[in-house]
Motif scaffolding. Structure first.
Motif, PDB file in Angstrom:
ATOM      1  N   ASN A  59      -0.454  -6.875  -6.759  1.00 13.71           N
ATOM      2  CA  ASN A  59      -0.995  -6.822  -5.399  1.00 13.71           C
ATOM      3  C   ASN A  59      -0.565  -5.528  -4.710  1.00 13.71           C
ATOM      4  OD1 ASN A  59      -2.410  -7.662  -3.164  1.00 13.71           O
ATOM      5  ND2 ASN A  59      -0.910  -9.177  -2.493  1.00 13.71           N
ATOM      6  N   ALA A  60      -0.750  -4.416  -5.416  1.00  8.40           N
ATOM      7  CA  ALA A  60      -0.346  -3.112  -4.859  1.00  8.40           C
ATOM      8  C   ALA A  60      -1.432  -2.088  -5.128  1.00  8.40           C
ATOM      9  CB  ALA A  60       0.964  -2.650  -5.479  1.00  8.40           C
ATOM     10  N   GLU A  61      -1.473  -1.084  -4.257  1.00  3.87           N
ATOM     11  CA  GLU A  61      -2.450   0.001  -4.414  1.00  3.87           C
ATOM     12  C   GLU A  61      -1.744   1.315  -4.101  1.00  3.87           C
ATOM     13  OE1 GLU A  61      -6.733   1.507  -2.516  1.00  3.87           O
ATOM     14  OE2 GLU A  61      -5.697  -0.213  -1.628  1.00  3.87           O
ATOM     15  N   LEU A  62      -2.024   2.325  -4.914  1.00  9.67           N
ATOM     16  CA  LEU A  62      -1.445   3.656  -4.706  1.00  9.67           C
ATOM     17  C   LEU A  62      -2.569   4.614  -4.322  1.00  9.67           C
ATOM     18  CD1 LEU A  62       0.974   5.703  -5.046  1.00  9.67           C
ATOM     19  CD2 LEU A  62       0.234   5.962  -7.408  1.00  9.67           C
ATOM     20  N   ALA A 102       6.004   1.474  -9.277  1.00  7.92           N
ATOM     21  CA  ALA A 102       5.890   0.286  -8.426  1.00  7.92           C
ATOM     22  C   ALA A 102       4.450  -0.221  -8.404  1.00  7.92           C
ATOM     23  CB  ALA A 102       6.359   0.609  -7.012  1.00  7.92           C
ATOM     24  N   ALA A 103       3.493   0.712  -8.260  1.00  6.59           N
ATOM     25  CA  ALA A 103       2.083   0.319  -8.191  1.00  6.59           C
ATOM     26  C   ALA A 103       1.613  -0.299  -9.507  1.00  6.59           C
ATOM     27  CB  ALA A 103       1.231   1.528  -7.835  1.00  6.59           C
ATOM     28  N   LEU A 153       0.866  -1.189   0.000  1.00  2.00           N
ATOM     29  CA  LEU A 153       0.000   0.000   0.000  1.00  2.00           C
ATOM     30  C   LEU A 153       0.896   1.230   0.000  1.00  2.00           C
ATOM     31  CD1 LEU A 153      -2.737   1.487   0.320  1.00  2.00           C
ATOM     32  CD2 LEU A 153      -2.490   1.197   2.801  1.00  2.00           C
ATOM     33  N   LEU A 154       0.866   1.973  -1.093  1.00  2.00           N
ATOM     34  CA  LEU A 154       1.684   3.182  -1.223  1.00  2.00           C
ATOM     35  C   LEU A 154       0.837   4.398  -0.885  1.00  2.00           C
ATOM     36  CD1 LEU A 154       2.911   1.694  -4.425  1.00  2.00           C
ATOM     37  CD2 LEU A 154       4.622   2.854  -3.057  1.00  2.00           C
ATOM     38  N   PRO A 158       5.113   4.970   2.874  1.00  2.00           N
ATOM     39  CA  PRO A 158       4.880   6.399   2.620  1.00  2.00           C
ATOM     40  C   PRO A 158       5.803   6.868   1.500  1.00  2.00           C
ATOM     41  CG  PRO A 158       5.949   6.062   4.773  1.00  2.00           C
ATOM     42  CD  PRO A 158       5.841   4.731   4.132  1.00  2.00           C
ATOM     43  N   ASP A 159       5.279   7.662   0.587  1.00  2.00           N
ATOM     44  CA  ASP A 159       6.084   8.133  -0.550  1.00  2.00           C
ATOM     45  C   ASP A 159       6.140   9.656  -0.546  1.00  2.00           C
ATOM     46  OD1 ASP A 159       7.446   7.958  -3.178  1.00  2.00           O
ATOM     47  OD2 ASP A 159       5.613   8.895  -3.898  1.00  2.00           O
ATOM     48  N   GLY A 160       7.358  10.168  -0.430  1.00  2.00           N
ATOM     49  CA  GLY A 160       7.577  11.617  -0.417  1.00  2.00           C
ATOM     50  C   GLY A 160       8.988  11.860   0.100  1.00  2.00           C
ATOM     51  N   THR A 161       9.394  13.097   0.168  1.00  2.00           N
ATOM     52  CA  THR A 161      10.687  13.389   0.796  1.00  2.00           C
ATOM     53  C   THR A 161      10.590  12.911   2.250  1.00  2.00           C
ATOM     54  OG1 THR A 161       9.893  15.544   1.542  1.00  2.00           O
ATOM     55  CG2 THR A 161      10.999  15.478  -0.620  1.00  2.00           C
TER      56      THR A 161
END
Length: 200
Positions: A55-58, A49-50, A31-32, A105-108
């Motif tokens: 089997n991934a969710e953004l 990646a998503a 889970l992104l 978590p995706d970000g700086t």
């Protein structure tokens, strides 16, 4: 006039990466949670990646109202891929009895910490972290420290550990092409000046 954009990978049509994006299955669910400031970034690796993992969710946002349900899909145990006190080092065998929901978590670093702060449920999750010493191929962003990886690299490394001997390296193909394209666009001289090896 803005350039035509691929609706899937969000790259300009002339630099579409879809052909390079694999379709990989993982037992681990990913889970992104992407900070909105990353969505239009030229190097949006979370999206790659998503798209490459079945089997991934953004999800994009700062505050996730339905976080409770997002963190509790049946059959999975949720954990946060983020360094911090008490974080458990990822190793083979974790998630063997019950597959993991790996929350990324995706970000700086600053934005990722903000996501944790604004969503207390995230901060309460058990944390897992990657072994030290990984070398990033991300040659365009100033890493905050040694071993700092882009989102897609961190996911590949995590899944390679959790699901060995399966390899998730094909996810890095569009990432490499993305980086190569950016370097080409800025020109070798500019790249060397801003991102080259300063020790030479």
């Amino acid at each position: 006039m803005s350039r035509a954009q691929c609706p899937r990978c969000l790259r300009p049509q002339t630099h579409c990466l879809c052909e390079l994006i694999p379709q990989l299955h993982s037992r681990t669910r990913v889970l992104l949670l992407q900070h909105p400031s990353e969505v239009n970034h030229a190097l949006n690796t979370a999206r790659l990646a998503a798209l490459g993992l079945s089997n991934a969710e953004l999800r994009v946002g700062e505050v996730f109202e339905d976080l409770q349900s997002m963190l509790s899909p049946p059959e999975y145990q949720a954990c946060l891929l983020f360094p911090g006190e008490g974080a458990q080092l990822l190793q083979p065998g974790i998630g063997e009895e019950q597959p993991l929901l790996l929350v990324v978590p995706d970000g700086t670093w600053r934005k990722a910490r903000k996501l944790l702060h604004l969503n207390p449920l995230l901060a309460q999750l058990p944390r897992v972290t990657l072994p030290e010493g990984a070398q990033s191929r991300y040659r365009l962003r100033k890493a905050p420290g040694p071993g700092a990886l882009s989102t897609v690299e961190a996911i590949v490394q995590a899944l390679d550990i959790l699901e060995a001997p399966a390899s998730f390296a094909p996810l890095l193909r569009p990432f490499e092409a993305l980086i190569g394209g950016q370097i080409e666009a800025m020109g070798a001289e500019t790249y060397q000046r801003n991102h080259g090896d300063k020790s030479q």
